[in-house]
Design a protein around this motif. Structure first.
Motif, PDB file in Angstrom:
ATOM      1  N   ALA A  13       0.831  -1.208   0.000  1.00  0.00           N
ATOM      2  CA  ALA A  13       0.000   0.000   0.000  1.00  0.00           C
ATOM      3  C   ALA A  13       0.860   1.251   0.000  1.00  0.00           C
ATOM      4  O   ALA A  13       0.508   2.258  -0.633  1.00  0.00           O
ATOM      5  N   ALA A  14       1.992   1.196   0.683  1.00  0.00           N
ATOM      6  CA  ALA A  14       2.846   2.381   0.801  1.00  0.00           C
ATOM      7  C   ALA A  14       3.531   2.739  -0.507  1.00  0.00           C
ATOM      8  O   ALA A  14       3.911   3.905  -0.706  1.00  0.00           O
ATOM      9  N   ILE A  15       3.714   1.759  -1.408  1.00  0.00           N
ATOM     10  CA  ILE A  15       4.441   2.043  -2.645  1.00  0.00           C
ATOM     11  C   ILE A  15       3.528   2.146  -3.865  1.00  0.00           C
ATOM     12  O   ILE A  15       4.011   2.386  -4.974  1.00  0.00           O
ATOM     13  N   LEU A  16       2.221   1.997  -3.670  1.00  0.00           N
ATOM     14  CA  LEU A  16       1.318   2.114  -4.812  1.00  0.00           C
ATOM     15  C   LEU A  16       1.292   3.558  -5.313  1.00  0.00           C
ATOM     16  O   LEU A  16       1.221   4.499  -4.517  1.00  0.00           O
ATOM     17  N   PRO A  17       1.342   3.757  -6.627  1.00  0.00           N
ATOM     18  CA  PRO A  17       1.206   5.123  -7.152  1.00  0.00           C
ATOM     19  C   PRO A  17      -0.197   5.662  -6.875  1.00  0.00           C
ATOM     20  O   PRO A  17      -1.143   4.899  -6.668  1.00  0.00           O
ATOM     21  N   ALA A  18      -0.319   6.967  -6.881  1.00  0.00           N
ATOM     22  CA  ALA A  18      -1.569   7.625  -6.491  1.00  0.00           C
ATOM     23  C   ALA A  18      -2.806   7.066  -7.194  1.00  0.00           C
ATOM     24  O   ALA A  18      -3.840   6.853  -6.553  1.00  0.00           O
ATOM     25  N   PRO A  19      -2.773   6.818  -8.512  1.00  0.00           N
ATOM     26  CA  PRO A  19      -3.992   6.331  -9.176  1.00  0.00           C
ATOM     27  C   PRO A  19      -4.486   4.976  -8.673  1.00  0.00           C
ATOM     28  O   PRO A  19      -5.637   4.615  -8.915  1.00  0.00           O
ATOM     29  N   LEU A  20      -3.608   4.235  -7.959  1.00  0.00           N
ATOM     30  CA  LEU A  20      -3.988   2.905  -7.486  1.00  0.00           C
ATOM     31  C   LEU A  20      -4.286   2.862  -5.996  1.00  0.00           C
ATOM     32  O   LEU A  20      -4.540   1.784  -5.447  1.00  0.00           O
ATOM     33  N   ARG A  21      -4.293   4.027  -5.339  1.00  0.00           N
ATOM     34  CA  ARG A  21      -4.430   4.040  -3.876  1.00  0.00           C
ATOM     35  C   ARG A  21      -5.742   3.451  -3.381  1.00  0.00           C
ATOM     36  O   ARG A  21      -5.835   2.998  -2.237  1.00  0.00           O
ATOM     37  N   ASP A  22      -6.786   3.451  -4.205  1.00  0.00           N
ATOM     38  CA  ASP A  22      -8.084   2.921  -3.775  1.00  0.00           C
ATOM     39  C   ASP A  22      -8.284   1.460  -4.160  1.00  0.00           C
ATOM     40  O   ASP A  22      -9.344   0.892  -3.886  1.00  0.00           O
ATOM     41  N   VAL A  23      -7.287   0.849  -4.784  1.00  0.00           N
ATOM     42  CA  VAL A  23      -7.409  -0.556  -5.166  1.00  0.00           C
ATOM     43  C   VAL A  23      -7.335  -1.426  -3.906  1.00  0.00           C
ATOM     44  O   VAL A  23      -6.420  -1.259  -3.090  1.00  0.00           O
ATOM     45  N   PRO A  24      -8.275  -2.362  -3.731  1.00  0.00           N
ATOM     46  CA  PRO A  24      -8.221  -3.228  -2.547  1.00  0.00           C
ATOM     47  C   PRO A  24      -6.958  -4.085  -2.532  1.00  0.00           C
ATOM     48  O   PRO A  24      -6.500  -4.545  -3.583  1.00  0.00           O
ATOM     49  N   ILE A  25      -6.401  -4.279  -1.346  1.00  0.00           N
ATOM     50  CA  ILE A  25      -5.231  -5.132  -1.169  1.00  0.00           C
ATOM     51  C   ILE A  25      -5.582  -6.224  -0.166  1.00  0.00           C
ATOM     52  O   ILE A  25      -6.123  -5.939   0.904  1.00  0.00           O
ATOM     53  N   VAL A  26      -5.294  -7.472  -0.531  1.00  0.00           N
ATOM     54  CA  VAL A  26      -5.564  -8.603   0.353  1.00  0.00           C
ATOM     55  C   VAL A  26      -4.260  -9.345   0.623  1.00  0.00           C
ATOM     56  O   VAL A  26      -3.310  -9.278  -0.171  1.00  0.00           O
ATOM     57  N   HIS A  27      -4.217 -10.052   1.739  1.00  0.00           N
ATOM     58  CA  HIS A  27      -3.018 -10.802   2.111  1.00  0.00           C
ATOM     59  C   HIS A  27      -2.924 -12.060   1.259  1.00  0.00           C
ATOM     60  O   HIS A  27      -3.864 -12.870   1.216  1.00  0.00           O
ATOM     61  N   ALA A  28      -1.804 -12.249   0.578  1.00  0.00           N
ATOM     62  CA  ALA A  28      -1.589 -13.437  -0.247  1.00  0.00           C
ATOM     63  C   ALA A  28      -0.109 -13.763  -0.258  1.00  0.00           C
ATOM     64  O   ALA A  28       0.684 -13.044  -0.857  1.00  0.00           O
ATOM     65  N   ASP A  29       0.250 -14.841   0.401  1.00  0.00           N
ATOM     66  CA  ASP A  29       1.633 -15.308   0.454  1.00  0.00           C
ATOM     67  C   ASP A  29       1.676 -16.665  -0.241  1.00  0.00           C
ATOM     68  O   ASP A  29       1.097 -17.639   0.258  1.00  0.00           O
ATOM     69  N   LEU A  30       2.332 -16.750  -1.385  1.00  0.00           N
ATOM     70  CA  LEU A  30       2.318 -17.980  -2.164  1.00  0.00           C
ATOM     71  C   LEU A  30       3.066 -19.115  -1.488  1.00  0.00           C
ATOM     72  O   LEU A  30       2.992 -20.261  -1.940  1.00  0.00           O
ATOM     73  N   ALA A  31       3.778 -18.829  -0.409  1.00  0.00           N
ATOM     74  CA  ALA A  31       4.432 -19.878   0.369  1.00  0.00           C
ATOM     75  C   ALA A  31       3.611 -20.274   1.591  1.00  0.00           C
ATOM     76  O   ALA A  31       4.057 -21.079   2.398  1.00  0.00           O
ATOM     77  N   ASP A  32       2.404 -19.728   1.711  1.00  0.00           N
ATOM     78  CA  ASP A  32       1.545 -19.975   2.872  1.00  0.00           C
ATOM     79  C   ASP A  32       0.149 -20.327   2.374  1.00  0.00           C
ATOM     80  O   ASP A  32      -0.635 -19.453   1.996  1.00  0.00           O
ATOM     81  N   GLU A  33      -0.170 -21.626   2.361  1.00  0.00           N
ATOM     82  CA  GLU A  33      -1.431 -22.065   1.761  1.00  0.00           C
ATOM     83  C   GLU A  33      -2.648 -21.491   2.463  1.00  0.00           C
ATOM     84  O   GLU A  33      -3.686 -21.247   1.826  1.00  0.00           O
ATOM     85  N   ALA A  34      -2.541 -21.236   3.749  1.00  0.00           N
ATOM     86  CA  ALA A  34      -3.698 -20.688   4.478  1.00  0.00           C
ATOM     87  C   ALA A  34      -4.107 -19.331   3.912  1.00  0.00           C
ATOM     88  O   ALA A  34      -5.303 -19.034   3.791  1.00  0.00           O
ATOM     89  N   THR A  35      -3.134 -18.502   3.544  1.00  0.00           N
ATOM     90  CA  THR A  35      -3.487 -17.192   2.984  1.00  0.00           C
ATOM     91  C   THR A  35      -4.092 -17.345   1.592  1.00  0.00           C
ATOM     92  O   THR A  35      -4.931 -16.531   1.185  1.00  0.00           O
TER      93      THR A  35
ATOM     94  N   VAL B 122       4.553 -23.744  -7.243  1.00  0.00           N
ATOM     95  CA  VAL B 122       3.764 -24.330  -6.154  1.00  0.00           C
ATOM     96  C   VAL B 122       2.628 -23.400  -5.737  1.00  0.00           C
ATOM     97  O   VAL B 122       1.460 -23.827  -5.632  1.00  0.00           O
ATOM     98  N   GLY B 123       2.961 -22.129  -5.492  1.00  0.00           N
ATOM     99  CA  GLY B 123       1.918 -21.172  -5.109  1.00  0.00           C
ATOM    100  C   GLY B 123       0.827 -21.052  -6.155  1.00  0.00           C
ATOM    101  O   GLY B 123      -0.375 -21.123  -5.820  1.00  0.00           O
ATOM    102  N   PRO B 124       1.161 -20.864  -7.435  1.00  0.00           N
ATOM    103  CA  PRO B 124       0.123 -20.808  -8.456  1.00  0.00           C
ATOM    104  C   PRO B 124      -0.714 -22.078  -8.552  1.00  0.00           C
ATOM    105  O   PRO B 124      -1.922 -22.018  -8.823  1.00  0.00           O
ATOM    106  N   MET B 125      -0.117 -23.254  -8.328  1.00  0.00           N
ATOM    107  CA  MET B 125      -0.920 -24.475  -8.333  1.00  0.00           C
ATOM    108  C   MET B 125      -1.914 -24.472  -7.173  1.00  0.00           C
ATOM    109  O   MET B 125      -3.056 -24.941  -7.304  1.00  0.00           O
ATOM    110  N   LEU B 126      -1.506 -23.899  -6.045  1.00  0.00           N
ATOM    111  CA  LEU B 126      -2.427 -23.790  -4.913  1.00  0.00           C
ATOM    112  C   LEU B 126      -3.499 -22.728  -5.171  1.00  0.00           C
ATOM    113  O   LEU B 126      -4.624 -22.852  -4.680  1.00  0.00           O
ATOM    114  N   LEU B 127      -3.167 -21.697  -5.948  1.00  0.00           N
ATOM    115  CA  LEU B 127      -4.206 -20.755  -6.374  1.00  0.00           C
ATOM    116  C   LEU B 127      -5.272 -21.486  -7.175  1.00  0.00           C
ATOM    117  O   LEU B 127      -6.479 -21.274  -6.983  1.00  0.00           O
TER     118      LEU B 127
END
Length: 239
Positions: free
Chosen positions: A45-67, A109-114
């Motif tokens: 969120a801190a590095i998104l350019p201004a036009p993208l500041r309202d885009v939703p951000i969700v937690h997604a760690d491709l090494a963590d299947e729970a996320t 591995v992460g994309p296969m879990l996606l």
């Protein structure tokens, strides 16, 4: 953010990168709704350019299947685009097991879990778009791990296109792209590298983020494209 009946909802994993920003911006510009999946949502969120500041951000760690499983609550989606990567460059004599695993987690591995968890959240005509790379077709010393990983991505797209049908799977394979990744070479080093690359490419230039964005949007929009790799490398794999 306004919505409309034909608006596409696109989950962007790795959307905090330069090319990720370009894909998200292109989606917004045409009235679609990107959702950025990030391992560190606050940093992203801190590095998104201004036009993208309202885009939703969700937690997604491709090494963590729970996320990854938790992403079902952010659906439904018309597309899931994974741009994540973990560099594992270096000569064979310096291979590190953990680094190799990280590279496969990010791109395979992460994309296969996606696919495992989000296929049921896809709307009709939906697609998984995975990030491959030219090293798979043009290996070089020091790039063996990434060549292997990128090759696996393309075979994964073929296999998942058959298994998940009618949900689609497409790989996008960029070549050398001026996305900021090469800035660490310094101005002179980058200029010389790009000049040599352009001279060897049949397209006679290096790529731009817009070239990759166009391929991603093609994969998202064209429901007759599946089980294939879109090469966005200026013919670099042939040079």
């Amino acid at each position: 953010m306004t919505t409309h009946d034909d608006q596409k909802r696109v989950l962007l994993i790795g959307g905090g990168s330069g090319i990720g920003h370009a894909v998200a911006s292109a989606l917004l510009d045409r009235g679609d709704q990107p959702v950025i999946g990030a391992r560190d949502p606050e940093r992203t969120a801190a590095i998104l350019p201004a036009p993208l500041r309202d885009v939703p951000i969700v937690h997604a760690d491709l090494a963590d299947e729970a996320t990854i499983e938790a992403l079902t609550s952010a659906g439904p989606f018309d597309a899931v685009v994974s741009l994540a990567a973990a560099s594992a460059n270096g000569p064979a004599a310096s291979f590190d097991r953990a680094t190799i695993h990280d590279a496969f987690d990010a791109k395979v591995v992460g994309p296969m879990l996606l696919a495992k968890h989000l296929t049921g959240s896809m709307r009709p005509g939906g697609v998984f778009v995975f990030s491959s790379g030219v090293a798979a077709w043009k290996p070089a010393p020091g790039l063996s791990v990434m060549a292997t990983v990128n090759g696996a991505v393309s075979f994964m797209a073929e296999a998942l296109a058959v298994e998940l049908a009618p949900v689609r799977a497409v790989a996008v394979s960029p070549g050398i792209v001026d996305s900021g990744l090469w800035d660490s070479m310094g101005e002179d080093g980058k200029r010389d590298f790009f000049a040599a690359t352009a001279a060897a490419n049949p397209a006679r230039r290096v790529g731009t983020p817009g070239d990759v964005v166009a391929a991603v949007l093609l994969a998202v929009d064209n429901t007759f494209v599946t089980g294939t790799t879109l090469h966005v490398d200026g013919g670099g794999r042939l040079g």
